[in-house]
Write a protein that holds these residues in place. Structure first.
Motif, short mmCIF file in Angstrom:
data_model
loop_
_atom_site.label_atom_id
_atom_site.label_comp_id
_atom_site.label_asym_id
_atom_site.label_seq_id
_atom_site.Cartn_x
_atom_site.Cartn_y
_atom_site.Cartn_z
N ILE A 294 0.87 -1.17 0.00
CA ILE A 294 0.00 0.00 0.00
C ILE A 294 0.91 1.22 0.00
CG2 ILE A 294 -1.77 1.28 1.28
CD1 ILE A 294 -2.57 -1.31 2.64
N VAL A 295 0.67 2.16 -0.91
CA VAL A 295 1.40 3.42 -0.87
C VAL A 295 0.40 4.54 -0.61
CG1 VAL A 295 2.79 5.08 -2.17
CG2 VAL A 295 3.27 2.63 -2.35
N ILE A 296 0.70 5.35 0.40
CA ILE A 296 -0.14 6.50 0.72
C ILE A 296 0.68 7.75 0.42
CG2 ILE A 296 -1.25 7.78 2.59
CD1 ILE A 296 -1.64 4.95 3.92
N THR A 297 0.10 8.66 -0.34
CA THR A 297 0.83 9.88 -0.68
C THR A 297 0.03 11.10 -0.26
OG1 THR A 297 -0.18 10.21 -2.85
CG2 THR A 297 1.75 8.78 -2.76
N ALA A 407 -7.12 -4.17 4.88
CA ALA A 407 -6.28 -3.09 5.37
C ALA A 407 -6.57 -1.78 4.64
CB ALA A 407 -4.81 -3.45 5.24
N ARG A 408 -7.00 -1.90 3.39
CA ARG A 408 -7.34 -0.69 2.64
C ARG A 408 -8.51 0.03 3.31
NH1 ARG A 408 -7.82 -0.93 -3.71
NH2 ARG A 408 -7.41 1.27 -4.06
N VAL A 409 -9.52 -0.73 3.65
CA VAL A 409 -10.70 -0.17 4.31
C VAL A 409 -10.31 0.42 5.67
CG1 VAL A 409 -12.96 -0.73 5.29
CG2 VAL A 409 -12.22 -1.79 3.13
N LEU A 410 -9.49 -0.33 6.40
CA LEU A 410 -9.02 0.14 7.70
C LEU A 410 -8.32 1.49 7.57
CD1 LEU A 410 -8.05 -0.15 10.69
CD2 LEU A 410 -6.14 -1.49 9.82
N SER A 431 -1.92 17.89 6.10
CA SER A 431 -1.73 17.69 4.67
C SER A 431 -2.65 16.58 4.15
CB SER A 431 -0.26 17.33 4.42
OG SER A 431 -0.07 16.95 3.09
N ILE A 432 -2.78 15.49 4.93
CA ILE A 432 -3.65 14.38 4.51
C ILE A 432 -5.11 14.83 4.47
CG2 ILE A 432 -4.59 12.16 5.30
CD1 ILE A 432 -1.74 11.41 6.16
N LYS A 433 -5.48 15.67 5.44
CA LYS A 433 -6.87 16.13 5.47
C LYS A 433 -7.23 16.87 4.20
CE LYS A 433 -7.83 16.64 10.42
NZ LYS A 433 -7.92 17.63 11.50
N LYS A 434 -6.23 17.62 3.65
CA LYS A 434 -6.49 18.33 2.40
C LYS A 434 -6.66 17.34 1.25
CE LYS A 434 -4.24 22.71 3.34
NZ LYS A 434 -2.81 22.93 3.54
N GLU A 435 -5.72 16.41 1.16
CA GLU A 435 -5.76 15.48 0.03
C GLU A 435 -4.75 14.37 0.26
OE1 GLU A 435 -4.82 17.28 -3.69
OE2 GLU A 435 -5.66 15.63 -4.86
N PHE A 436 -5.17 13.16 -0.08
CA PHE A 436 -4.20 12.06 -0.10
C PHE A 436 -4.62 11.07 -1.15
CE2 PHE A 436 -6.53 8.51 1.68
CZ PHE A 436 -7.57 9.12 2.38
N ASP A 437 -3.70 10.18 -1.47
CA ASP A 437 -4.01 9.12 -2.44
C ASP A 437 -3.54 7.80 -1.86
OD1 ASP A 437 -5.33 9.45 -4.92
OD2 ASP A 437 -3.80 10.95 -5.44
N MET A 438 -4.22 6.75 -2.27
CA MET A 438 -3.81 5.43 -1.81
C MET A 438 -3.70 4.51 -3.02
SD MET A 438 -5.56 2.99 1.05
CE MET A 438 -5.54 4.17 2.37
N GLU A 442 -0.56 -3.38 -7.84
CA GLU A 442 -0.21 -2.94 -9.21
C GLU A 442 -0.61 -1.49 -9.48
OE1 GLU A 442 -2.13 -5.42 -8.45
OE2 GLU A 442 -4.12 -5.01 -9.26
N GLU A 443 -1.54 -0.94 -8.67
CA GLU A 443 -1.87 0.48 -8.83
C GLU A 443 -0.65 1.36 -8.59
OE1 GLU A 443 -6.26 -0.28 -6.76
OE2 GLU A 443 -4.92 1.24 -5.95
#
Lengths: 470, 470
Positions: A294-297, A407-410, A431-438, A442-443
């Motif tokens: 999982i990558v969170i940005t 874990a994605r849902v969590l 920063s996450i509150k403004k915007e994040f991506d998961m 393969e995504e």
């Protein structure tokens, strides 16, 4: 030692500044100090270049210069930064910005050099310092008194070695060895080889007290300092110059030293470059591990590096905690900051866990709890029950619905709805509150394909190996 | 207590033998004892029915009779079994087979009754026993001396309660309460209700010493017996009649007693039948758990039940061990024996684990081990390495190929190639060596559809709940 000598000689040729470079730097120093003095003379200040440029221990190609403006203590703190800006103007610097470590200073560009213009107060003894910057001129004084040109080369070797094995820098991102620490190690050991020889046998804690401040009561050292490496600052006996060195980097230096002595090679100083895997190789490497990624940005918060990396470390721990609380098995979590973005890379044994969890109830002998447990799981919470209640040994158990089996849902629930109690550090939270991506498995390739610096880091994550073993 | 009384009354009507049944049993006892005496009289032996039939404590519908042939000690052991066969012949029994508990005996069918013809020696005191069978006539003597018809009904209630909650029987398969133990509990407490009242507060260890053998030195009891429930045998002070009761069943009886007193109901005596799920429901229940199932089957070894269940328990532990060794997370393992086959039902969190495992290497400070570790994983074992070697804290690590990432492959390897070192018990091992089958997840339905007794057990496995909560 022949091989060591050959390697050292060859490395030194690459890292020692050329005559031309030395001349260029000298001219730059003069220009900076003249401009600085011109600005601060009127208030009784002096301008002096500090750090590795002043010490003559810089490595060829380094373009960072520290210009200190040293003021008498009569000048009030608020006005110091104005002088820094004036100096930047005087030298016609470009890209002048205010920066911040322990206290604010000015960072400016001059040609391809980065000039940090740092204000401080003149002190005679480190114990009178207001900020740690005030101590810097004392360091320069001490270093200049104890170095000769041979030692300068030895320092260059040690610094390059530290860089090569990835432990150079006292900043929180690295938690390694500062330039000043490298200089003191060489002053103490006399040469690069003697330093690594001794380091290859280090066990924490290793204590070095060059000026012998504690020679009559060494037991005090154990009480005052609890870091793995203790190098007492020659200009301030209450300070451990190596306070920033993590246990891991302490041992990393030890192991690299040992490996270098056993099989000397330039790769310790110049490890082979990381070539990012092709997207196809990357995908195949990911899936061959049989784990889930999982990558969170999010956007990088606009704070200085040390604060940023403090926040990143805290947030990594928070992610680890959340996942552990809900019984997901973490393989590794690492974070990466590009110029604009933050990336949290999470590797899990399984992104999906069973829908059930075995929930241990009370001891059978505790009447009230047992009765409540059985009542709850046969009436109100019956819907959550897959099996049970049943007795095993002396306890009640049920097999009930796991709250989060993905874990994605969590993580989405925490990032969207529970972020304030998530343990993620404040600026990153904002920063996450403004915007994040998961991105899942393969995504991640959609990031990988279009962001070279991420691709390089992710390759590193997958191959994770000490640089000298690459 | 009104409700308790009503329940008890209604249960008793169902479990108390009818006049006709009593008459039939009495005639059977006479027939058996006459036939037995005819055979053993010549050598000075006597034949006597023992157990619940002799005690008059059997439950309506029970068709098991124990006929003991009691010999003088002058008869040698080898010839005893011959007399048992002769008695079986004398009564014209069908399906005569040799059975085995502590020692061999003969099991025969007479009409719809099962007759165990058990040889033993006549003894005056339990301390002279050769086998535990020799003690049985002393038990009968003791029980007959202490029972009246009211107590016989109380015993029937307790036995049926034990049956209903699944703890009746001292055999290894159950590890519960024997008939004799139930009889002693009623002699001690005086009634079923007083027994469950006290039991609802039991904590292990609970000690009952009816004849007061240890009343002057109770501390001895703790030394001699370490089971959760201790009931000193009135005919043998060195024996715990409740030695077979597992901690789990000890507490199960406690909890059921408590629940019964709080809310009396016939379901404690006659829990609702288990209706096997339809194959479709079964599959949907399995997949809704989000876990993985493996069923291993083999022919049932031809040994007596106690040995079989000893072997099954050992083998369940072995499967658990193998899976744990290779880091598979077991939810539950249970075994089931039908007339012809054994079934091991294994539920795992995941049947597939990642291909990698994080392998913790030596401490960095242990030179030789560190050097060997790094050498191994950068040369000879490089192919197994996904990431590393790298340093974390004070240690070396690699992420290497997990030997088994699929539990099916793991178990097949053990069953086909490593069975002798698998820990699986000998007779089951031999059976598996001849032939076994393995079914994964939906493959299990092919068993489920065609084997009703398995379907019932598997439904139980999925619903696992104490019978009185069903």
């Amino acid at each position: 030692m022949e091989k060591v000598d050959a390697v050292i000689k060859s490395v030194l040729e690459r890292i020692k500044p050329t005559e031309d470079e030395i001349k260029e730097v000298k001219e730059l120093v003069k220009l900076l100090e003249d401009a600085g003095n011109k600005v601060v003379k009127e208030v009784g200040g002096t301008a002096k270049v500090q750090g590795s440029i002043a010490h003559g221990t810089w490595i060829s190609g380094e373009k960072d210069v520290d210009l200190f403006l040293i003021f008498p203590s009569t000048i009030d703190r608020e006005s110091l930064l104005d002088y820094c800006y004036k100096v930047a103007e005087e030298i016609n610097a470009s890209e002048v910005i205010e920066a911040y470590a322990e206290h604010p200073y000015v960072r400016a560009k001059l040609g391809d050099y980065t000039i940090d213009i740092v204000p401080c107060y003149k002190i005679a003894d480190a114990k009178f310092k207001v900020t740690s910057a005030d101590r810097t001129p004392l360091h320069t004084e001490y270093i200049l008194k104890h170095l000769d040109d041979r030692l300068r080369d030895e320092i260059r070797l040690l610094k390059q070695f530290m860089k090569g094995i990835g432990v150079y820098g006292a900043e929180i991102k690295v938690r390694g060895f500062s330039g000043y620490l490298c200089e003191l190690l060489i002053i103490h050991y006399g040469s690069f080889v003697d330093c690594v020889k001794d380091a290859s046998n280090w066990r924490h804690k290793k204590i070095i007290d060059i000026e012998g401040y504690y020679k009559d009561f060494p037991e005090k050292l154990n009480v005052i300092f609890n870091e793995p490496l203790v190098v007492v600052d020659p200009v301030d006996s209450s300070r451990n110059v190596a306070a920033s060195v993590s246990l891991e980097n302490f041992y990393r230096f030890r192991e690299a030293s040992r490996a270098f002595l056993m099989d000397p090679s330039e790769k310790f100083f110049f490890p082979s470059e990381i070539t990012p895997l092709s997207p196809e190789e990357c995908l195949s490497k990911m899936s061959s591990r049989g784990t889930d990624f999982i990558v969170i940005t999010c956007r990088k918060p606009n704070v200085v590096d040390d604060i940023l990396w403090g926040q990143i470390d805290k947030s990594v721990k928070a992610f680890r905690n959340i996942l552990k609380t809900w019984k997901f098995n973490v393989v590794r979590i690492e974070a990466y900051a590009s110029d604009e973005k933050l990336y949290f890379i999470i590797e899990l044994e399984h992104i999906r866990m069973p829908n059930i969890e075995i929930h241990r109830g009370p001891l059978v002998t505790i009447r009230i709890h047992s009765a409540n447990f059985v009542r709850k799981y046969t009436t109100t919470a019956k819907d959550e029950v897959f099996s049970g209640p049943y007795i095993r040994g002396g306890r009640w158990y049920v097999e009930r619905k796991r709250k989060y089996s993905d874990a994605r849902v969590l993580l989405l629930d925490y990032l969207l709805n529970k972020i304030d109690s998530s343990g993620i550090a404040s600026r990153i939270r904002r920063s996450i509150k403004k915007e994040f991506d998961m991105f899942i498995n393969e995504e991640i390739l959609s990031l990988y394909r279009f962001d070279d610096s991420f691709a390089k880091f992710f390759t590193c994550f997958l191959e994770k190996i000490e640089p000298w073993l690459r």
